[in-house]
Write an enzyme that holds these catalytic residues in place. Structure first.
Site, PDB file in Angstrom:
ATOM      1  N   TRP A   1      28.123  53.384  55.889  1.00 35.91           N
ATOM      2  CA  TRP A   1      28.928  53.662  54.696  1.00 35.91           C
ATOM      3  C   TRP A   1      29.357  52.381  53.965  1.00 35.91           C
ATOM      4  CZ3 TRP A   1      28.996  57.084  51.393  1.00 35.91           C
ATOM      5  CH2 TRP A   1      30.053  57.235  50.506  1.00 35.91           C
TER       6      TRP A   1
ATOM      7  N   HIS B   1      31.034  40.538  52.303  1.00 35.57           N
ATOM      8  CA  HIS B   1      32.125  39.665  51.856  1.00 35.57           C
ATOM      9  C   HIS B   1      31.641  38.213  51.878  1.00 35.57           C
ATOM     10  CE1 HIS B   1      33.752  39.699  56.312  1.00 35.57           C
ATOM     11  NE2 HIS B   1      32.449  39.528  56.247  1.00 35.57           N
TER      12      HIS B   1
ATOM     13  N   VAL C   1      41.435  36.982  61.172  1.00 38.10           N
ATOM     14  CA  VAL C   1      42.673  36.206  60.966  1.00 38.10           C
ATOM     15  C   VAL C   1      43.779  36.702  61.896  1.00 38.10           C
ATOM     16  CG1 VAL C   1      42.322  35.447  58.585  1.00 38.10           C
ATOM     17  CG2 VAL C   1      43.269  37.716  59.018  1.00 38.10           C
TER      18      VAL C   1
ATOM     19  N   ALA D   1      42.519  31.114  55.551  1.00 39.38           N
ATOM     20  CA  ALA D   1      41.361  31.540  54.755  1.00 39.38           C
ATOM     21  C   ALA D   1      41.794  32.709  53.889  1.00 39.38           C
ATOM     22  CB  ALA D   1      40.209  31.948  55.663  1.00 39.38           C
TER      23      ALA D   1
HETATM   24  C1  YSA Z   1      40.507  38.177  54.499  1.00 35.36           C
HETATM   25  C2  YSA Z   1      40.970  37.215  55.350  1.00 35.36           C
HETATM   26  C3  YSA Z   1      40.321  35.985  55.327  1.00 35.36           C
HETATM   27  O1  YSA Z   1      40.739  35.018  56.222  1.00 35.36           O
HETATM   28  C4  YSA Z   1      39.293  35.700  54.455  1.00 35.36           C
HETATM   29  C5  YSA Z   1      38.846  36.701  53.611  1.00 35.36           C
HETATM   30  C6  YSA Z   1      39.438  37.927  53.623  1.00 35.36           C
HETATM   31  C7  YSA Z   1      38.923  39.002  52.759  1.00 35.36           C
HETATM   32  C8  YSA Z   1      37.901  39.862  53.465  1.00 35.36           C
HETATM   33  N1  YSA Z   1      36.678  39.143  53.761  1.00 35.36           N
HETATM   34  C9  YSA Z   1      37.575  41.030  52.602  1.00 35.36           C
HETATM   35  O2  YSA Z   1      36.478  41.196  52.126  1.00 35.36           O
HETATM   36  N2  YSA Z   1      38.636  41.835  52.387  1.00 35.36           N
HETATM   37  S1  YSA Z   1      38.600  43.105  51.417  1.00 35.36           S
HETATM   38  O3  YSA Z   1      37.618  44.049  51.859  1.00 35.36           O
HETATM   39  O4  YSA Z   1      39.946  43.624  51.342  1.00 35.36           O
HETATM   40  O5  YSA Z   1      38.141  42.564  50.018  1.00 35.36           O
HETATM   41  C10 YSA Z   1      38.808  41.456  49.407  1.00 35.36           C
HETATM   42  C11 YSA Z   1      39.055  41.744  47.957  1.00 35.36           C
HETATM   43  O6  YSA Z   1      37.841  42.112  47.322  1.00 35.36           O
HETATM   44  C12 YSA Z   1      39.947  42.939  47.736  1.00 35.36           C
HETATM   45  O7  YSA Z   1      41.292  42.540  47.852  1.00 35.36           O
HETATM   46  C13 YSA Z   1      39.590  43.333  46.342  1.00 35.36           C
HETATM   47  O8  YSA Z   1      40.215  42.492  45.401  1.00 35.36           O
HETATM   48  C14 YSA Z   1      38.119  43.077  46.309  1.00 35.36           C
HETATM   49  N3  YSA Z   1      37.339  44.294  46.566  1.00 35.36           N
HETATM   50  C15 YSA Z   1      37.144  44.918  47.742  1.00 35.36           C
HETATM   51  N4  YSA Z   1      36.329  45.988  47.599  1.00 35.36           N
HETATM   52  C16 YSA Z   1      36.004  46.023  46.289  1.00 35.36           C
HETATM   53  C17 YSA Z   1      36.642  44.951  45.634  1.00 35.36           C
HETATM   54  N5  YSA Z   1      36.520  44.734  44.327  1.00 35.36           N
HETATM   55  C18 YSA Z   1      35.733  45.565  43.657  1.00 35.36           C
HETATM   56  N6  YSA Z   1      35.073  46.616  44.185  1.00 35.36           N
HETATM   57  C19 YSA Z   1      35.173  46.867  45.501  1.00 35.36           C
HETATM   58  N7  YSA Z   1      34.499  47.873  46.030  1.00 35.36           N
END
Ligand code: YSA
Length: 325
Positions: free
Chosen positions: A154, A168, A251, A293
Site C-alpha cells: 500500500w 522518503h 529517531v 534529522a
Molecule cells: C522523520 C524523521 C527524520 O529523522 C527524518 C525524516 C523524517 C520524515 C520521514 N522520512 C517521513 O517521510 N515522514 S512522513 O511520512 O511523515 O513525510 C514527511 C512529510 O512529507 C510530511 O510531513 C508531509 O509534509 C509530506 N508528505 C507525506 N506524505 C505526503 C506528503 N506530501 C504530499 N503527499 C503525500 N502523500
C-alpha cells in the site's frame, strides 16, 4: 522560308512566351545549334556569291535582333520573379514584433531553491541521492524492521523484491554517513513516491527535503532552533507552528511540525534525534556522535506559501495554473 517570314514568326513566338521555359524553347527553335536561323546561316556557303552577301547580312541582323529580344524578355521574366519573391519575403520593419513566450520556474522548483538558499546560509551542504533505492537503505538501515507496515504494498512501489521507488529522502542519511566523517550538516532535496490514494494534500509522487546534522553535542534544541529559523525565513514571521511528539523508527525522540492552514493544522515535516541504530548503520559510534534529522514536505510548504489548495495542481501540467508563477 525567307528571312522576313522567319523574323515575323520568331518575333511573334518570342512575344507569346509566358514564362522562362517557353522563351528558352523559342530560343532553341531559332538560335539553337539546330535552330532555323542557324540553318539559314549554315546554308549560306552553298549560295551564289551575291545572294550570300545579301542573305548573310539580313540573317546576321535578324540574329542580333532576336538575341536582343531574348535578352530583354529574359530580363523581364527575372525581374518578375524577383518582385514576386520580394513580395513574399518582404520584411516589414514597422510591423509589431512577435511575442517570444518565456517560461518560468515551476513553483516547486522555486520553493526548493529558496529552501536550499536558506539552509545554505545556515552552513548546510546540498546532497542528492537515488530515486530508485534498495530495501536496505530505504528501510533496514533506517531501523524499520521487516514487519513494519510501511513496507506493505500500500505504501511502497516495489521494483521486484529488493528494489523500490524511495518512499522518503531519509536513505540519503545512511548513504552520506557511510562516506563522511562528522561533524557535518547536509540537506538532501528530491522526489519520493508513495503508493497511496491522492487527495488535496496527498500525492503519489511529491518532494521532500531531508536534513541531517551530526556532531559531538547536537541537540533537540538545535533542531527546534534550525527548523523555526528555516520555516520563519521561508514562510514569514507570522506563521503559526506547533511541535508535537511523534514516532519514526529512525529517531528517538521523534517530533512532527504542523503549520496552520485554512484553519486546520497541516503536517509539514517529521524529525527527531537520530536513532543509535541508524548512526551505527551509517558507520558512526553513537557513544561518540549524536545528531538530528528531519524530512520536510516541499509540496506542502509550497501549498501554504503560494496559497494553493490542491497539491494535484502541481503535477497537472495545466498552463493556466503554471502561468501564475
Ligand atoms: C522523520 C524523521 C527524520 O529523522 C527524518 C525524516 C523524517 C520524515 C520521514 N522520512 C517521513 O517521510 N515522514 S512522513 O511520512 O511523515 O513525510 C514527511 C512529510 O512529507 C510530511 O510531513 C508531509 O509534509 C509530506 N508528505 C507525506 N506524505 C505526503 C506528503 N506530501 C504530499 N503527499 C503525500 N502523500
Amino acid at each position: 522560308m525567307n528571312i522576313a517570314e522567319l523574323k515575323k514568326i520568331a518575333f511573334s513566338e518570342i512575344e507569346k512566351a509566358k514564362n522562362p521555359e517557353d522563351l528558352e524553347k523559342a530560343r532553341k527553335t531559332y538560335l539553337g545549334r539546330k535552330g532555323e536561323l542557324t540553318a539559314v546561316l549554315r546554308s549560306l556557303a552553298e549560295r551564289p556569291a551575291e545572294e550570300k552577301i545579301r542573305v548573310g547580312k539580313e540573317a546576321n541582323r535578324l540574329k542580333s535582333e532576336l538575341e536582343a529580344l531574348f535578352e530583354s524578355k529574359k530580363t523581364a521574366f527575372e525581374k518578375e520573379l524577383l518582385a514576386a519573391a520580394a513580395k513574399k519575403e518582404r520584411i516589414d520593419i514597422t510591423a509589431p514584433g512577435k511575442k517570444v513566450s518565456r517560461g518560468s520556474s515551476h513553483p516547486l522548483s522555486r520553493l526548493r531553491k529558496e529552501a536550499e538558499d536558506i539552509f545554505g546560509s545556515l552552513g548546510f551542504e546540498i546532497i542528492e541521492g537515488p530515486e530508485v533505492e534498495t530495501e536496505y537503505y530505504n528501510f533496514d538501515a533506517l531501523n524499520i524492521p521487516a514487519e513494519h507496515p510501511a513496507r506493505e504494498m500500500w505504501d511502497t512501489f516495489w521494483l521486484g523484491k529488493k528494489f523500490l521507488m524511495r518512499t522518503h529522502t531519509s536513505p540519503v542519511q545512511i548513504r552520506y554517513m557511510e562516506k563522511h566523517n562528522p561533524p557535518f550538516r547536509i540537506i538532501a532535496p528530491g522526489r519520493v513516491f508513495r503508493h497511496e490514494a491522492t487527495d488535496a494534500s496527498h500525492e503519489i509522487q511529491f518532494n521532500q527535503l531531508e536534513g541531517l546534522m551530526v556532531g559531538k553535542d547536537v541537540s533537540l534544541a538545535d533542531l527546534k532552533g534550525i527548523l523555526e529559523q528555516f520555516l520563519r525565513r521561508l514562510m514569514g514571521e507570522k506563521i503559526q507552528i506547533r511541535f508535537k511528539p511523534s514516532y519514526f523508527p529512525f529517531v528517538e525522540p521523534g517530533v512532527e511540525v504542523d503549520m496552520l492552514w485554512n484553519g486546520r493544522w497541516l503536517e509539514m515535516l517529521g524529525a527527531g534525534m537520530v536513532h543509535p541504530n541508524v548512526l551505527r548503520a551509517g558507520g558512526l559510534n553513537p557513544n561518540e556522535w549524536q545528531g538530528f534529522a528531519f524530512g520536510v514536505g516541499i509540496d506542502r510548504l509550497a501549498m501554504l506559501k503560494y496559497k494553493i489548495d490542491d497539491i494535484r495542481l502541481f503535477y497537472s501540467g495545466d498552463l493556466r495554473f503554471l502561468r501564475q508563477f
